[in-house]
Design a protein around this motif. Sequence first.
Motif, PDB file in Angstrom:
ATOM      1  N   UNK A 197       2.781   1.923  -5.744  1.00 38.59           N
ATOM      2  CA  UNK A 197       1.964   1.135  -6.565  1.00 38.59           C
ATOM      3  C   UNK A 197       0.451   0.717  -6.042  1.00 38.59           C
ATOM      4  N   UNK A 198      -0.326  -0.076  -6.367  1.00 40.08           N
ATOM      5  CA  UNK A 198      -1.602  -0.710  -6.091  1.00 40.08           C
ATOM      6  C   UNK A 198      -1.632  -1.860  -6.213  1.00 40.08           C
ATOM      7  N   UNK A 199      -1.785  -2.809  -5.161  1.00 45.07           N
ATOM      8  CA  UNK A 199      -1.611  -4.503  -5.441  1.00 45.07           C
ATOM      9  C   UNK A 199      -3.009  -4.804  -6.066  1.00 45.07           C
ATOM     10  N   UNK A 200      -3.475  -6.081  -5.917  1.00 42.88           N
ATOM     11  CA  UNK A 200      -4.628  -6.450  -6.506  1.00 42.88           C
ATOM     12  C   UNK A 200      -5.866  -6.213  -5.596  1.00 42.88           C
ATOM     13  N   UNK A 201      -5.749  -5.894  -4.454  1.00 43.00           N
ATOM     14  CA  UNK A 201      -6.879  -5.563  -3.522  1.00 43.00           C
ATOM     15  C   UNK A 201      -6.938  -4.066  -3.457  1.00 43.00           C
ATOM     16  N   UNK A 202      -6.080  -3.270  -4.517  1.00 41.13           N
ATOM     17  CA  UNK A 202      -6.339  -1.811  -4.345  1.00 41.13           C
ATOM     18  C   UNK A 202      -5.694  -1.039  -3.264  1.00 41.13           C
ATOM     19  N   UNK A 203      -4.776  -1.951  -2.537  1.00 35.98           N
ATOM     20  CA  UNK A 203      -4.186  -1.366  -1.344  1.00 35.98           C
ATOM     21  C   UNK A 203      -3.039  -0.401  -1.731  1.00 35.98           C
ATOM     22  N   UNK A 258      -2.469 -14.144   5.959  1.00 35.51           N
ATOM     23  CA  UNK A 258      -2.518 -12.827   6.431  1.00 35.51           C
ATOM     24  C   UNK A 258      -3.896 -12.232   5.876  1.00 35.51           C
ATOM     25  N   UNK A 259      -4.356 -11.455   6.583  1.00 34.10           N
ATOM     26  CA  UNK A 259      -5.504 -10.651   6.089  1.00 34.10           C
ATOM     27  C   UNK A 259      -5.464  -9.277   5.656  1.00 34.10           C
ATOM     28  N   UNK A 260      -5.634  -8.796   4.426  1.00 26.43           N
ATOM     29  CA  UNK A 260      -5.314  -7.728   3.514  1.00 26.43           C
ATOM     30  C   UNK A 260      -6.373  -6.784   3.432  1.00 26.43           C
ATOM     31  N   UNK A 261      -7.434  -6.867   4.423  1.00 32.96           N
ATOM     32  CA  UNK A 261      -8.491  -6.139   4.491  1.00 32.96           C
ATOM     33  C   UNK A 261      -8.629  -5.117   5.750  1.00 32.96           C
ATOM     34  N   UNK A 277     -10.113  -3.060   8.688  1.00 35.26           N
ATOM     35  CA  UNK A 277      -9.432  -2.586   9.657  1.00 35.26           C
ATOM     36  C   UNK A 277      -8.384  -3.727  10.247  1.00 35.26           C
ATOM     37  N   UNK A 278      -8.355  -4.823   9.866  1.00 33.04           N
ATOM     38  CA  UNK A 278      -7.572  -6.157  10.414  1.00 33.04           C
ATOM     39  C   UNK A 278      -6.213  -5.593  10.118  1.00 33.04           C
ATOM     40  N   UNK A 279      -5.397  -5.793  11.323  1.00 33.20           N
ATOM     41  CA  UNK A 279      -4.180  -5.902  10.925  1.00 33.20           C
ATOM     42  C   UNK A 279      -3.478  -7.006  10.302  1.00 33.20           C
ATOM     43  N   UNK A 280      -2.244  -6.590   9.743  1.00 32.32           N
ATOM     44  CA  UNK A 280      -1.651  -7.858   8.811  1.00 32.32           C
ATOM     45  C   UNK A 280      -0.525  -8.210   9.471  1.00 32.32           C
ATOM     46  N   UNK A 281      -0.353  -9.660   9.630  1.00 36.03           N
ATOM     47  CA  UNK A 281       0.316 -10.614  10.438  1.00 36.03           C
ATOM     48  C   UNK A 281       1.523 -10.708   9.696  1.00 36.03           C
ATOM     49  N   UNK A 282       2.681  -9.716   9.912  1.00 35.65           N
ATOM     50  CA  UNK A 282       4.041 -10.032   9.225  1.00 35.65           C
ATOM     51  C   UNK A 282       4.565  -8.565   8.870  1.00 35.65           C
ATOM     52  N   UNK A 283       5.490  -8.482   8.350  1.00 37.81           N
ATOM     53  CA  UNK A 283       6.328  -7.228   8.381  1.00 37.81           C
ATOM     54  C   UNK A 283       6.965  -6.588   9.428  1.00 37.81           C
ATOM     55  N   UNK A 343      -4.169   1.256  10.446  1.00 40.27           N
ATOM     56  CA  UNK A 343      -4.617   2.733   9.951  1.00 40.27           C
ATOM     57  C   UNK A 343      -3.938   2.807   8.431  1.00 40.27           C
ATOM     58  N   UNK A 344      -4.618   3.420   8.009  1.00 42.01           N
ATOM     59  CA  UNK A 344      -3.783   3.949   6.382  1.00 42.01           C
ATOM     60  C   UNK A 344      -3.007   5.111   7.075  1.00 42.01           C
ATOM     61  N   UNK A 345      -1.790   5.298   6.385  1.00 43.86           N
ATOM     62  CA  UNK A 345      -0.657   6.258   6.807  1.00 43.86           C
ATOM     63  C   UNK A 345      -0.589   7.266   5.593  1.00 43.86           C
ATOM     64  N   UNK A 346      -0.314   8.406   5.546  1.00 45.56           N
ATOM     65  CA  UNK A 346      -0.210   9.445   4.583  1.00 45.56           C
ATOM     66  C   UNK A 346       1.346   9.772   4.316  1.00 45.56           C
ATOM     67  N   UNK A 347       1.459  10.150   3.330  1.00 41.69           N
ATOM     68  CA  UNK A 347       2.865  10.723   3.078  1.00 41.69           C
ATOM     69  C   UNK A 347       3.158  12.144   3.753  1.00 41.69           C
TER      70      UNK A 347
END
Length: 299
Positions: A6-12, A45-48, A50-56, A79-83
Amino acid sequence: MSMKVVHDGDGLPRIILTEPAGSSAEIVSWKNERREELLFMSSKAVWKPPKPIRGGIPVCFPQFGNLGSLERHGFARNRFWELDSDPSPLAPSSSQSSVDLILKSTEEDLKTWPRSFELRLRITLAAGKLILIPRVRNTDNKPFSFTFALRNCFSVSDISEVRIEGLETLDYLDNLMSRERFTEQADAITFDGEIDRVYLGTPSKIAIIDHEKKRTFVLRKDGMPDAVVWNPWDKKAKSLSDLGDEDYKTMLCVDSAAIETPIVLKPYEEWRGHQELSTVSSSYCSGQLDPRKVLYGFQ
């Protein structure tokens, strides 16, 4: 069991795994059958990228720490990972509640870390369990070395009411004292201030006991001999722009890691780690818990 993107509100893009008992997992979330969140996520947490996401559970590669020209804890977590359509030599997953991801070196990565690699991660969700299998393959024509960590950010009720069992009597490097080496003297690790330690030669099972929630996290690991324990406490938390001032009270990082002795791969060799997180309900409110029961009684 199911897996969907799925894609969230930020398009991620987000990958969501579910299983019949009702638990679910995203790359930054793990919920039990009662929909209680088990992983910590910063309120700031920053969801943009190349900032890392603090959590998870950030994947720290090709280094853990702050060395040389590489960014802190490496670039994989940014980084964005691929399937991954070809998880070889692992057999294709027969579970619909599993996903294989891959991250390959890019031209940008090669500028700061000139080694060609493939980093794979299998994530599997089962009732009460979250399993991660990281693998690194050297696709270069010369050997390289790296350090690695899965930064498990656990959601806890109150850090002052949490204890860790399984690390007693071990040596550790204290990052708050210039990585000086000490031996753990306490029967269990409890928290009343900032902590940033790399425990060495740790057992395959570690228990994180949350008295108030009557819950114990059991961390099982293989191929990652070290364990990092981190909580910034109040002063450090206020200095981190992507961490809420009070967030330190409900978080604890206990990482599966290979830090003291870097992993060395010859050309086309592959390293594999394994981590399993599970939860055990506890009926006590405070006091001692027999660590043998926690560490060895749940197979």
